[in-house]
Write an enzyme that holds these catalytic residues in place. Structure first.
Site, mmCIF file in Angstrom:
data_model
loop_
_atom_site.group_PDB
_atom_site.id
_atom_site.type_symbol
_atom_site.label_atom_id
_atom_site.label_comp_id
_atom_site.label_asym_id
_atom_site.label_seq_id
_atom_site.Cartn_x
_atom_site.Cartn_y
_atom_site.Cartn_z
ATOM 1 N N ARG A 10 6.432 -6.131 -7.487
ATOM 2 C CA ARG A 10 5.014 -5.914 -7.266
ATOM 3 C C ARG A 10 4.137 -6.354 -8.430
ATOM 4 N NH1 ARG A 10 3.345 -0.001 -5.400
ATOM 5 N NH2 ARG A 10 4.969 -0.551 -3.894
ATOM 6 N N HIS A 32 6.020 -9.281 4.218
ATOM 7 C CA HIS A 32 5.446 -8.293 3.296
ATOM 8 C C HIS A 32 5.029 -7.052 4.078
ATOM 9 C CE1 HIS A 32 4.017 -7.515 -0.760
ATOM 10 N NE2 HIS A 32 2.865 -7.067 -0.286
ATOM 11 N N TYR A 62 -13.360 -13.424 9.920
ATOM 12 C CA TYR A 62 -14.443 -14.399 9.805
ATOM 13 C C TYR A 62 -14.096 -15.567 8.893
ATOM 14 C CZ TYR A 62 -17.188 -10.544 11.730
ATOM 15 O OH TYR A 62 -17.652 -9.540 12.528
#
Length: 752
Positions: free
Chosen positions: A36, A82, A126
């Protein structure tokens, strides 16, 4: 409850809480570190970034292809590779596309991807994205067995352990992250400079950071700015892998009419939000902590343009900007902590040379794997071409076997001594292809592949040739980012910090106003606005009275002297206001319970003081040597109970008159008193009993003047003072007639 539902003792395992917590927390810590927070030294990516790039590769979102919705990309990443929240994946994707945060963006975004003001990106439904040329360099050779793959979290697919990394991404784009017990912070650098340093390291394997810094003078931030760190400090940071860089905004002065001017900020430090920066500066301006600044406003469009208006045209622009640098994020410190996963396995703090060396070793391993993969492909193709050549020589017979035999593969292998691969290739060829087989073309391709195979085998057997090939690849990368190009040019420059007096800068941050400092006998302190001329109207607590009062400015430093020999330094602008009776000075400084404030005065950087203890010891000290930087104060004159400091006098004259409690006075030249920085001092007057009553510094040529209790003035010329003149440490003579019975100089104007 049935017997089957009752748990038996055999189902319960007793575990010590300490060992259970240690085991589980260690597993969590390792997961955070490895999967991570820390980047891999080889490709400079964390797992989430690597998975995003890999998913976009599978979606074929190359730079020359159309954009795809970010929601589609995030969905693929989350579903296949993931298994975390879509918000964190989209945030990582957005960051890779923001050119004000990433020096060389890995993702080409279309739509609202946020801005330097701190506004967040639009929703993923978007926005659209595709990979950049830098991402393609990171993926170069991934389909040629250049790296290993591992199963995904659900073992339904595979993901790369590391990318081939033909681009020095770790140093070029930097990285930051916080793991468990460790963190990383690597600023971005210029890729052209990194390539030059890597080429030098290939040619000189024993090169040190001292050599590499000639090619990499420091970080290169996407937002530009000016680095004011010294070259020696930068070298030390790169050598150890830990340090920090001072980065400040770029500014220039624009002249206006009638001598006026404005200051324009065109670049701000890395990772500073412009809107928040302006907001914080406006708050300081409203709080009157930037007295040289009149206004600040934002005129930015595509480029940054922050306008600062000074209070007047007489304001020094450099001091104005320096005051901003001291109080705001117009100047920041960028930390350096090159803690990375060394070869993808071990967390380690590496030097600049160590990171470049491991990246080059990775490139060598990738080159070797690609060469071996290509050799396998050539070997396979040569085998097929041999079969094609045999087919060409017996084309009619081959076609006949294919048409008439039920198992043509085994017949072909037996008659023409073909391998399984050759037979499969012939059977998979279309009839049109069989008809077009030509001996010349087969031999031409065969010879060409043989030549290539020979070259690759020589390359694979020679480390020198491999390093030359790697150097050629690095040169190709450098050509794509030329130093004079828009993306390759250095944006961050280097300058030495202006050599301005810190006092001037400190004063520039304080509004200069007149104040009157008032100290009471019991140690209550206040700073009243304006210069008061009459102190009789001052009020005090019951049983308290005025000890000392004097005029100052808010930009002055005030020195407080304790009877224990300590000096305390307080800025006048932070003293409690004039409302009420002020605050006890013990709340501001650490004053011992058995000590009190002797006196206070404004610091004169050029002045000197004469310190005298009750037992008759003393010395001269520069006022600048008494400045204390902490509330604990600075011990200057050493006294032990029952001794104490009883006099602190400004040095202005050539002789010193000291009076003891035995009413004896001694006058001697001031030059007999040594100048010291700290200590007990020397004996000034000798006593059998008692100690010092008072003292004064005066000019012998002008004579000694004093005043009695009734207001009468007495003056003795230098000739009349002859009987009291002596040498230091003498007992002195009885006071002259007319001297006050208190044994003190009531007219003492030179005493602090």
């Amino acid at each position: 409850m049935s017997d089957a539902m009752i748990p038996t003792p055999g189902h319960i395992e007793t575990i010590e809480l300490k060992s259970a917590l240690e085991e589980r927390y260690l597993a969590y810590a390792l997961s955070t570190i490895m999967h991570r927070a820390l980047p891999d030294v080889r490709d400079g990516l964390k797992p989430v970034h690597r998975r995003i790039i890999h998913a976009m590769r599978l979606l074929q979102l190359n730079p020359d292809q159309a954009y795809a919705k970010c929601a589609r990309i995030v969905g693929d990443v989350m579903g296949k590779f993931h298994p975390h929240g879509d918000a964190s994946i989209y945030e990582a994707l957005v960051r890779l596309a923001q050119d004000f945060l990433v020096r060389y963006p890995l993702i080409d975004g279309q739509g609202n991807f946020g801005n330097i003001d701190g506004d967040s990106a639009a929703a993923m439904r978007y926005t659209e994205a595709r990979m950049t040329d830098v991402s393609m360099l990171l993926l170069q050779g991934i389909s040629e067995d250049a790296i290993d793959f591992r199963p995904t979290y659900n073992e339904e697919d595979e993901e790369p352990i590391v990318l081939p990394g033909a681009f020095p991404n770790l140093l070029a784009n930097g990285a930051s992250g916080i793991a468990v017990g460790m963190a990383t912070s690597i600023p971005p650098h210029n890729v052209s400079e990194l390539c030059d340093a890597a080429l030098y390291l290939i040619e000189n394997s024993d090169a040190l950071c001292d050599d590499l810094i000639r090619f990499i003078p420091g970080p290169d931030f996407p937002t530009g700015g000016i680095l004011i760190e010294s070259p020696e400090q930068i070298l030390e940071s790169y050598r150890t892998g830990r340090g920090a860089f001072r980065l400040r905004s770029r500014w220039h002065k624009e002249d206006g009419s009638r001598g006026t001017y404005i200051i324009v900020i065109t670049e701000i430090p890395y990772q500073v939000q412009k809107a928040r920066l302006i907001e914080k500066t406006a708050e300081l301006l409203f709080a009157r902590k930037l007295p040289l600044l009149d206004n600040i406003h934002d005129e930015s469009a595509e480029d940054i343009r922050i306008v600062l208006e000074p209070k007047s045209r007489l304001v020094n622009p450099t001091l104005l900007v320096e005051s901003l640098f001291k109080l705001t994020d117009f100047e920041t410190r960028i930390p350096l902590n090159m803690n990375v996963l060394s070869m993808g396995k071990v967390p380690n703090v590496l030097s600049l040379r160590g990171i470049l060396q491991q990246w080059l070793e990775h490139r060598k391993e990738v080159l070797g794997r690609r060469l071996r993969y290509r050799l396998q492909e050539i070997s396979r193709r040569l085998e097929i071409l041999e079969g094609c050549f045999k087919t060409y020589l017996n084309l009619d017979k081959v076609i006949c076997i294919i048409r008439e035999e039920d198992e043509p593969k085994s017949i072909l292998m037996k008659i023409f001594r073909l391998t399984n691969l050759q037979a499969e290739s012939i059977l998979n060829m279309r009839l049109r292809s069989l008809r077009k087989l030509e001996e010349f073309k087969i031999r031409q391709e065969f010879n060409s592949l043989n030549d290539e195979q020979e070259k690759l085998e020589k390359l694979l057997s020679s480390e020198v040739r491999q390093w030359k090939a790697i150097a050629a690849e690095i040169k190709e990368v450098r050509k794509k980012f030329p130093p004079n190009g828009e993306l390759g040019r250095r944006r961050t420059t280097f300058e030495a910090a202006p050599a301005h007096d810190l006092e001037d800068i400190q004063h520039a941050m304080i509004e200069k106003e007149p104040v009157t400092i008032v100290v009471s006998e019991k140690g209550w302190l206040r700073a009243m606005k304006g210069h008061l001329s009459d102190y009789s109207s001052l009020s005090f607590k019951e049983g308290d009275k005025l000890k000392v009062a004097f005029h100052a400015m808010t930009t002055d430093k005030i020195l407080f002297v304790s009877t224990g020999g300590k000096f305390y330094t307080i800025n006048a602008n932070v003293l409690p206001g004039g409302r009420g009776h002020g605050d006890p000075i013990r709340l501001i400084v650490d004053l011992d319970n058995d000590h009190n404030i002797l006196t206070a005065f404004v610091l004169d950087p050029k002045g000197k003081l004469l310190l005298v203890s009750y037992l008759g010891y003393g010395f001269i000290i520069k006022q600048t040597d008494t400045i204390a930087n902490t509330r604990k104060g600075k011990q200057v004159i050493n006294v032990k109970s029952p001794d104490k400091v009883c006099l602190c006098i400004r040095v202005s004259g050539d002789h010193f008159a000291i009076i003891g409690e035995n009413r004896k006075m001694l006058i001697f030249p001031l030059e007999q008193i040594p100048e010291m920085i700290k200590g007990r001092g020397v004996r000034l007057q000798h006593y059998r009993d008692g100690g010092v009553s008072d003292g004064i510094i005066f000019t012998l040529e002008k004579g000694l003047i004093w005043q009695d209790t009734s207001g009468r003035i007495f003056q003795r010329s230098s000739h009349e003072l002859a009987e009291w003149l002596g040498i230091r440490s003498a007992p002195g003579r009885t006071l002259p007639k007319g001297f006050p019975k208190s044994g003190k100089f009531l007219n003492k104007g030179l005493d602090v």
